[in-house]
Design a protein around this motif. Structure first.
Motif, short mmCIF file in Angstrom:
data_model
loop_
_atom_site.label_atom_id
_atom_site.label_comp_id
_atom_site.label_asym_id
_atom_site.label_seq_id
_atom_site.Cartn_x
_atom_site.Cartn_y
_atom_site.Cartn_z
N GLY A 267 0.78 -1.23 0.00
CA GLY A 267 0.00 0.00 0.00
C GLY A 267 0.81 1.28 0.00
N ASP A 268 0.20 2.35 0.52
CA ASP A 268 0.80 3.68 0.47
C ASP A 268 2.10 3.80 1.23
N VAL A 269 2.35 2.87 2.15
CA VAL A 269 3.53 2.97 3.01
C VAL A 269 4.81 2.49 2.29
N THR A 270 4.64 2.00 1.07
CA THR A 270 5.80 1.56 0.29
C THR A 270 5.75 2.16 -1.11
N SER A 271 6.69 1.80 -1.96
CA SER A 271 6.84 2.43 -3.27
C SER A 271 5.64 2.17 -4.18
N GLY A 272 5.53 3.01 -5.21
CA GLY A 272 4.42 2.88 -6.16
C GLY A 272 3.38 3.94 -5.93
N PRO A 273 2.40 4.05 -6.84
CA PRO A 273 1.37 5.08 -6.70
C PRO A 273 0.50 4.85 -5.47
N MET A 274 0.11 5.95 -4.83
CA MET A 274 -0.74 5.86 -3.64
C MET A 274 -2.20 5.77 -4.09
N LEU A 275 -2.59 4.57 -4.49
CA LEU A 275 -3.93 4.31 -4.99
C LEU A 275 -4.52 3.09 -4.30
N ALA A 276 -5.80 3.15 -4.00
CA ALA A 276 -6.45 2.05 -3.29
C ALA A 276 -6.36 0.74 -4.07
N HIS A 277 -6.56 0.82 -5.39
CA HIS A 277 -6.55 -0.43 -6.17
C HIS A 277 -5.15 -1.01 -6.28
N LYS A 278 -4.13 -0.17 -6.22
CA LYS A 278 -2.76 -0.69 -6.17
C LYS A 278 -2.55 -1.44 -4.86
N ALA A 279 -3.03 -0.88 -3.74
CA ALA A 279 -2.91 -1.55 -2.45
C ALA A 279 -3.66 -2.87 -2.44
N GLU A 280 -4.84 -2.91 -3.07
CA GLU A 280 -5.62 -4.15 -3.14
C GLU A 280 -4.85 -5.23 -3.91
N ASP A 281 -4.27 -4.85 -5.04
CA ASP A 281 -3.49 -5.82 -5.82
C ASP A 281 -2.32 -6.35 -5.01
N GLU A 282 -1.62 -5.45 -4.33
CA GLU A 282 -0.48 -5.87 -3.51
C GLU A 282 -0.93 -6.78 -2.37
N ALA A 283 -2.10 -6.51 -1.80
CA ALA A 283 -2.63 -7.33 -0.71
C ALA A 283 -2.80 -8.78 -1.16
N MET A 284 -3.42 -8.95 -2.32
CA MET A 284 -3.64 -10.31 -2.84
C MET A 284 -2.31 -11.01 -3.12
N ALA A 285 -1.41 -10.30 -3.80
CA ALA A 285 -0.12 -10.90 -4.17
C ALA A 285 0.70 -11.25 -2.93
N CYS A 286 0.68 -10.37 -1.95
CA CYS A 286 1.45 -10.59 -0.73
C CYS A 286 0.99 -11.85 0.01
N ILE A 287 -0.31 -11.96 0.24
CA ILE A 287 -0.82 -13.11 0.98
C ILE A 287 -0.60 -14.40 0.19
N GLU A 288 -0.78 -14.33 -1.12
CA GLU A 288 -0.56 -15.53 -1.93
C GLU A 288 0.90 -15.98 -1.88
N GLN A 289 1.81 -15.02 -1.81
CA GLN A 289 3.22 -15.40 -1.65
C GLN A 289 3.46 -16.02 -0.28
N ILE A 290 2.80 -15.52 0.74
CA ILE A 290 2.97 -16.07 2.09
C ILE A 290 2.59 -17.55 2.13
N VAL A 291 1.57 -17.94 1.36
CA VAL A 291 1.15 -19.34 1.35
C VAL A 291 1.82 -20.15 0.25
N GLY A 292 2.80 -19.54 -0.44
CA GLY A 292 3.56 -20.29 -1.44
C GLY A 292 3.03 -20.20 -2.85
N LYS A 293 2.05 -19.33 -3.10
CA LYS A 293 1.56 -19.13 -4.46
C LYS A 293 2.38 -18.06 -5.17
N ALA A 294 2.14 -17.92 -6.46
CA ALA A 294 2.94 -16.99 -7.26
C ALA A 294 2.21 -15.66 -7.44
N GLY A 295 2.00 -14.93 -6.35
CA GLY A 295 1.33 -13.64 -6.44
C GLY A 295 2.21 -12.60 -7.10
N GLU A 296 1.62 -11.77 -7.95
CA GLU A 296 2.40 -10.79 -8.69
C GLU A 296 1.55 -9.57 -9.01
#
Length: 466
Positions: free
Chosen positions: A312-341
């Motif tokens: 989200g906004d606390v890291t690099s990239g545009p400060m946009l809600a939909h960018k944070a949502e995309d990162e949320a999905m990718a982050c959690i999927e990586q935590i469980v071993g999936k290929a989130g991107e």
């Protein structure tokens, strides 16, 4: 100490989406949020309430001006600002309650309070009554978002000198509102109050509005907003603000130096951007620090500390809600071993004025700087049947395509409802579509979306509609 697979600090678009996805994937998850409601800035005091006021103010202006009369609709509207604010608040409340429902549905535990990291795998949560609860987790996700950037010499009190939160809840329509900053927030909220009857002056340090957008698109939007009555002082800076019980006096100087002028306003909105919110997070307990802008670095959403993630906004990239949502999905999927991107090259941006501005991909200026050969296809909404019938003909669709391969590199739309249309090109560009692919795709007639096809056809000079 309660133990979890994942603890998420922050309940905004990044945090709550991460929590829901973690629950869906079977993780034991807690989301730490100190606000009385979930949703963060976006749902509570940002994207959602501003859109509620943009919609209401647009209808009010249509009824007050010549638009309804030209359509044969005769009304005598009166502004009930209290009710307008009430319906905004009710809409927001419905959305935040919806997140609570999704938390329950996906077995996400909401820990109410303000969280901070207290070492590897440990989060302390301070509740409103001052009590503290310790949480333990295999993985911690920082999703604390951002806050309005302050301006030296202009002290925000949310009485006369406002941030975006204050500008969403004014008790009266200002006679004169000065907006400092010609970005998304300033232009949207300035548009709201201009429609409701305010004189609006926008002061911008740069010599253009909407920094970062395609220059032609930005200039087109500025011309439209100027015709609507918004005044612009570009290449200017505010160096001092003196407030009283009834107004504010601003000292405004040319950015390049020169004679200052004094401007009197009823209210001032400071909208020069947002900064990451990292205060009191305990980053030092896991060896983390921010850069000079306050951002946390990440590599595929991982920080340098093991088990600590950031979105989200606390890291690099545009400060946009939909960018944070995309990162949320990718982050959690990586935590469980999936290929989130996340494809950062294709995150769309929108300014919800009237006309709207929506973009995805490269601008002409970026392509020129890269030395990349490209073709341009444009189509005006003044030649689009549906836009003409609806009397909303300002703006255009512009497609930038690679000169050799015809791959779509960037799309820039200024016009009616383009926020709803940019998604077509987001999908197309994810699949590396060519302009010809769009040109050969049947679109329903009559719709505004035909302008997108015609612009693609015009990459080769083959538009057919008038």
């Amino acid at each position: 100490m309660s133990s979890y697979d994942v603890v998420i600090i922050g309940g905004g678009p990044g945090g709550y989406n991460a929590a829901i996805r973690a629950g869906q994937l079977g993780l034991k998850v807690a989301c730490v949020e100190g606000r009385a409601t979930l949703g963060g800035t976006c749902l509570n005091v940002g994207c959602m309430p501003s859109k509620a006021l943009l919609h209401a103010s647009e209808l009010y202006e249509a009824a007050m001006g010549h638009e309804f009369a030209n359509l044969g609709i005769e009304v005598k509207p009166a502004l009930n600002l209290t009710q307008m604010m009430k319906q905004k608040d009710e809409s927001v409340a419905g959305l935040t309650k919806g997140i609570e429902y999704l938390f329950r549905k996906n077995k996400v535990e909401w820990i109410k309070g303000w969280g901070r990291i207290a070492g590897p795998g440990k989060v302390l949560v301070r509740a409103a009554d001052g009590s503290e609860t310790a949480l333990q987790a295999k993985d911690i996700v920082i999703a604390t978002g951002s806050e309005p950037t302050p301006l030296p010499g202009v002290d925000i009190d949310n009485r006369r000198i406002l941030d975006s939160t204050g500008a969403l809840s004014l008790p009266e329509v200002p006679r004169h509102l000065v907006v400092i900053g010609a970005g998304v927030i300033g232009l949207e909220l300035g548009s709201v109050w201009r429609r409701l009857g305010s004189q609006v002056t926008v002061v911008e340090y740069l010599d253009r509005i909407c920094p970062g957008v395609d220059v032609e698109a930005g200039k087109t939007l500025q011309r439209s907003l100027s015709k609507q009555g918004i005044g612009f002082l570009l290449g200017s800076k505010v160096t001092r603000a003196s407030s009283s019980a009834t107004g504010v006096q601003l000292r405004v100087e040319p950015a390049a130096g020169g004679e200052a002028q004094l401007i009197d306003a009823d209210y001032v909105l400071v909208a020069i951007g947002r900064r990451p919110f990292t205060q009191g997070l305990g980053l030092e307990t896991v060896g983390l620090s921010t850069d000079r802008r306050g951002l946390l670095a990440n590599q595929g959403h991982r920080t340098e500390a093991a088990g600590i993630w950031v979105i989200g906004d606390v890291t690099s990239g545009p400060m946009l809600a939909h960018k944070a949502e995309d990162e949320a999905m990718a982050c959690i999927e990586q935590i469980v071993g999936k290929a989130g991107e996340v494809n950062y090259a294709l995150i769309p941006s929108v300014i919800y004025t009237r006309p709207e501005l929506a973009s995805v991909g490269k601008s002409e200026e970026q392509l020129k700087a890269e030395g990349r050969a490209y073709k341009v296809g444009k189509f005006p909404f003044s030649a689009n049947s549906r836009a003409k019938i609806n009397h909303e003909t300002e703006g255009f669709a512009k497609i930038l395509a690679d000169a050799q391969t015809d791959e779509v590199l960037g799309v820039h739309l200024v016009g009616p409802s383009v926020s709803e249309m940019i998604g077509e090109y987001c999908v197309a560009m994810e699949f590396s579509a060519s302009a010809e692919d769009i040109a050969l795709t049947c679109h329903p007639h009559p719709t505004r979306s035909e302008a997108l096809r015609q612009a693609a056809m015009n990459v080769e000079g083959l538009a057919t509609q008038i």
